[in-house]
Enzyme design. Sequence first.
Site, short mmCIF file in Angstrom:
data_model
loop_
_atom_site.label_atom_id
_atom_site.label_comp_id
_atom_site.label_asym_id
_atom_site.label_seq_id
_atom_site.Cartn_x
_atom_site.Cartn_y
_atom_site.Cartn_z
N SER A 90 0.86 -1.17 0.00
CA SER A 90 0.00 0.00 0.00
C SER A 90 0.90 1.23 0.00
O SER A 90 2.03 1.16 -0.47
CB SER A 90 -0.93 -0.01 1.21
OG SER A 90 -1.90 1.00 1.09
N TYR B 35 -8.33 8.16 -3.86
CA TYR B 35 -7.18 7.27 -3.65
C TYR B 35 -7.04 6.95 -2.16
O TYR B 35 -6.92 5.79 -1.78
CB TYR B 35 -5.92 7.95 -4.18
CG TYR B 35 -4.66 7.15 -3.97
CD1 TYR B 35 -4.41 6.02 -4.73
CD2 TYR B 35 -3.72 7.53 -3.02
CE1 TYR B 35 -3.25 5.28 -4.54
CE2 TYR B 35 -2.56 6.81 -2.83
CZ TYR B 35 -2.32 5.68 -3.59
OH TYR B 35 -1.19 4.96 -3.40
N LYS C 23 -7.28 3.34 -0.13
CA LYS C 23 -6.16 2.81 0.65
C LYS C 23 -6.54 2.59 2.11
O LYS C 23 -6.10 1.63 2.73
CB LYS C 23 -4.93 3.71 0.52
CG LYS C 23 -4.34 3.71 -0.88
CD LYS C 23 -3.99 2.28 -1.31
CE LYS C 23 -3.40 2.22 -2.69
NZ LYS C 23 -2.96 0.87 -3.05
#
Length: 161
Positions: free
Chosen positions: A130, A144, A148
């Site tokens: 990640s 985004y 995540k």
Amino acid sequence: MVHNRNVYRNWQSTHRKVIKKGDKVFATIRKPDALDDLKAQYPETLSVAILDVTDTAAINEVITKAFAEMGNIDVIVNNAGYALFCAVEEASNEQIRQQIDTNVIGSIQVIRAALPFLRQQGHGRIMQISTAGGQTTYPNFGYYHTTKWQLKASVILLQKN
């Protein structure tokens, strides 16, 4: 959309190091010719498959092929993802869906497809890659970061199962 070519180059370097050490690598890529140079150098120890992680059937097919070809697999590096750079209100519904399908659902589907094989062989690890995007936030990376953070929560839950 922002793609980081340095990440690709780093993984290519990692593949080379692992292969030189004597281990076999089954790599998945989006672009058909992305690892041609490595495949030419290491035809016996590098297998390459095209994979779109938004296609669950393809994930299951490629994971099954990888285990059939390699036998046991010690480490699965789960690294699919991309960053959508825009203000929250600027993204289209399609862009938001693609961000979630790639960064969250795709990664989860890879894990789901691999776990039965890892359990059957009695060992193996999944290394979920990640970014700091799962721990902090930056302007114009809203979706985004959303993906995540979701992925981080999913992996933490997996560890507890």
